[in-house]
Write an enzyme that holds these catalytic residues in place. Sequence first.
Site: not given
Ligand code: MG
Length: 473
Positions: A48-49, A88, A92, A141, A143, A166, A250, A302-303, A323
């Site tokens: 995540d991130d 996020c 997903r 996660k 989301h 998150s 994250h 994810d990003n 992001k």
């Molecule tokens: Mg993310």
Amino acid sequence: MILTKNSIILYSVMPKKMQKMLSLILFFLLFSPSLKAESPNFIIIFTDDQGYEDIGCFGSPKIKTPHLDKMAAEGRKFTSFYSANSVCSPSRAALMTGSYPTRVSVPGVLFPRHEIGLNPDEVTIAEVLKEKGYATACIGKWHIGHKPKFLPTRQGFDSYFGIPYSNDMTIDPEASLADNINLRNGFTKERIKKEKPKKNLVPLMRNEEVIEYPCDQTTLTKRYTEEAVKFISENKDSPFFLYLPHTMPHIPLFASEQFKGKSKRGLYGDTIEEIDWSVGQILKSIKEKGIDQKTLVIYTSDNGPWKLDRGRGGSAYPLRGYKFQTYEGGMRVPCIMRWPGKVPKGTSCDEVAASIDLMPTIAKLAGAKLLKDRKIDGKNIWPLISGTEGAVSPHEIYYYYKGNRLESARQGKWKIRRSGKKSQSVELYDLDSDISETKNLAKENETLVQDMIKKMNLFDEGLKKTQRPVGKL
Ligand code: MG
């Protein structure tokens, strides 16, 4: 089944019809398990991130990732791999459905106050594989909807363990609490229901119930890993799909005692080094269980990273942006795939590929059919993954949405970005010679700009016409 002399005699005196039926049953018993055994396992590790640079083999100068580096040495790196959004939830939704997030009406981040989620009518990777008899687990996660009807257990996963959104969010006071819930920090069930939810205090769920509140996030990566290794061990003899979307890195950042303060890149680096350890545990597990040769492991983010001071955020260097943005740093993510004997080791692929491609590619590998009643934007990228000579990206043009707005597109080496209220500001970059998007070449390439804008408008109109509805309660 033992073929004794007596059973052969018995078979020969049987009526023809019965012989035929018995032969069919025998054929099924003999060949069905072996066919099943041939189905590959799939593991998607989704951070995540995590920034484009934040893995040793992607250039991180300070974060040590020996297990990911080894995974890349034994597999293939993808250097133009894109998430389908810079935040996020949409990212997903796209991964799960193989569709641009705007097409499935999840264009932005979902919060605990929201009563929507990825539509249960959408077909997820897990549902595609469930049809083929796969065991499926989501650990981490989710989301894309935290209300019961949107949870992983309703979207093709046999089980779920993790934080439903998150880790900087709150709890939904309506969440279902397990009888034996582990209550921490002096919380009671009554307090959870009545008090104003606090930021960064999130629930840990098993299947559809909260089993810990507030979740102890320091041990989360460790616990996800233990659950993942247990799932692999329990399902080593049948095909499985493990989806492991990590909560880290994250913010707020957490690492366990074993990793906290150990990296040269602050707490952010600690979380990545712990995730790297986790990858090592998972690869060790599939090797020990003898399923290394039939397991495709995919690692990506994810990003892009948050733009934060004091080193709390990641790095997308040499890419521009973060992001929330459609500059490369927001959506181009590190990606490694590994499958000994199938994916050429120690190689790299710079063709455009994306997380929306994973669903159709996995379906193809599992011999599953996709529904014909809906548009799937992702393509089968097996030729790129397997290193087929001369294979090129199946995306003539790849689109970058920001919310419901189609903001950027990449066609070969050319990247266009339109911003401003009326998309009046146009940027054009040659990513081959200018990966950092520093020289705007829009003025020099007016015809190309007009052509790409035309394609974007046409695609966006088509998508909006066939947009599928979000899930509602
Ligand atoms: Mg993310």
